[in-house]
Design an enzyme around this catalytic site. Sequence first.
Site, PDB file in Angstrom:
ATOM      1  N   SER A   1     -30.197 -12.058  24.554  1.00 46.26           N
ATOM      2  CA  SER A   1     -29.124 -11.523  24.862  1.00 46.26           C
ATOM      3  C   SER A   1     -28.441 -12.192  26.016  1.00 46.26           C
ATOM      4  O   SER A   1     -28.211 -13.166  26.257  1.00 46.26           O
ATOM      5  CB  SER A   1     -29.341  -9.883  24.666  1.00 46.26           C
ATOM      6  OG  SER A   1     -28.034  -9.164  24.686  1.00 46.26           O
TER       7      SER A   1
ATOM      8  N   ASP B   1     -24.688  -8.897  14.106  1.00 46.32           N
ATOM      9  CA  ASP B   1     -24.634  -8.715  15.575  1.00 46.32           C
ATOM     10  C   ASP B   1     -23.324  -9.085  15.981  1.00 46.32           C
ATOM     11  O   ASP B   1     -22.812 -10.176  15.630  1.00 46.32           O
ATOM     12  CB  ASP B   1     -25.697  -9.628  15.908  1.00 46.32           C
ATOM     13  CG  ASP B   1     -25.684  -9.712  17.565  1.00 46.32           C
ATOM     14  OD1 ASP B   1     -25.158  -8.521  18.298  1.00 46.32           O
ATOM     15  OD2 ASP B   1     -26.653 -10.523  18.184  1.00 46.32           O
TER      16      ASP B   1
ATOM     17  N   HIS C   1     -29.121  -7.019  16.381  1.00 44.84           N
ATOM     18  CA  HIS C   1     -29.247  -7.498  17.746  1.00 44.84           C
ATOM     19  C   HIS C   1     -30.383  -6.629  18.299  1.00 44.84           C
ATOM     20  O   HIS C   1     -30.653  -5.530  18.031  1.00 44.84           O
ATOM     21  CB  HIS C   1     -28.118  -7.004  18.627  1.00 44.84           C
ATOM     22  CG  HIS C   1     -28.131  -7.327  19.887  1.00 44.84           C
ATOM     23  ND1 HIS C   1     -27.855  -8.666  20.321  1.00 44.84           N
ATOM     24  CD2 HIS C   1     -28.536  -6.745  21.112  1.00 44.84           C
ATOM     25  CE1 HIS C   1     -27.975  -8.752  21.631  1.00 44.84           C
ATOM     26  NE2 HIS C   1     -28.420  -7.772  22.166  1.00 44.84           N
TER      27      HIS C   1
END
Length: 414
Positions: free
Chosen positions: A189, A350, A380
């Site tokens: 991320s 995501d 995610h």
Amino acid sequence: MVLKGLVLLLCVTVVGLAIVGYHPLPEGIGEPHKVQFIVGVSKIFRAFSRLKAYLGYGDRQSNILLLRDSPKTTVPESAAYGALKVTRAEIAGVPVIVYQPKDESTLHPAIVFFHGGGWVLGSPDTYDKTVYLYAVQTRTVVVSVGYRLAPEHPFPAPIQDCLDVTRFVLKHGSEYNIDVSKVGVVGDSAGGNLAAAVALKLTTEKSDLPPLRFQVLHYPALQAFDMRLPSYVDLNESVPILTSNLMGVFYAFYMGLDPQNLTYYSTVINENRHIPPHVRKSAFGEFVNVKHLPAQYQTAHETIPDLSAQYDQHVYEQIKHIITDPLFSPLMALDLAGVPPAFVHVCEFDVLRDDGFLYARRLQNAGVKVHLHFGKGGYHGDISSRMWIVDLHPKSGQVALAGAYAFIDSVLKQ
């Protein structure tokens, strides 16, 4: 009578939380019962944030800071697991956790790991179990970096910390039994953003440091230029673990915009009103052109108003020196040639899915060796769900991690 009242209150509370936390999930998502639990907790927190804001205690966006870690223990939790030597240290003035094989008679390959959390949340302790497993499975020394966080320390503070630690490892790694010729970076991320930026910067700068051998980017956030890519539109609320709105908040914090006006700034970013039309038509706009996405993802299925023409000059003036900076947005780099081989992990469900697709394509076009891992049914955060009290680590995350471990092994054997 009192006992019956308490039981009734408990039942009402449980039912109420179930109603608030329930969310219909899209068809095809992996292990929906696990996702439903995570989404439920997320929705309950969001409801709490709304109530807190209604009562005058902060706003919904800034209340995200309530999720920051509690004070750390002296010894990381994984130090008790036994397979590795796990210690806290400070490298280049940055706190880290170092995971080392117990065999100190030889030098080992190494990973510099950058945690996720939108540059605002998270820490090496949050990722302790995930990173411990990474070190065990890859048989490497892992240095997990506790970089400074926004909003107190916006861009470029986090990336500078990551660069400082990585440079130290490449220069003085032998202090931790590291073979400095076999070092790579990993992040997920926001940490994937930092890993990509570190790999790009160390490739382009002139130094006598050994080159990085690989980069592993798990569902990375790679640009804030276009917040209306199909994945941002279609997946905003379908799996509300990470939403488009929340990414607007994270980017506003990371850009250093005034936290007192966070709702305003994050809304402008999320609605794509932070960049003027002539900039969108520049070469940078080509980097986020949907024609570079896989055919089935080039068109959003949901329809939302296009507000980009109503751009906010006031916001753009504050961020124009940041928005196309490759250290902030690696996808905006004019040249990606020469960066280390990359494992790019994208998840089907995501909002950051398209960022990963676009970056992998650009790396391939630049002649970089790329392994694109498409996490079918994934969402995610699926590599780090083990941080929860209950085991919520989905198969999609396990498969992605296994692929990353194999990729690292294959690169290091070359």
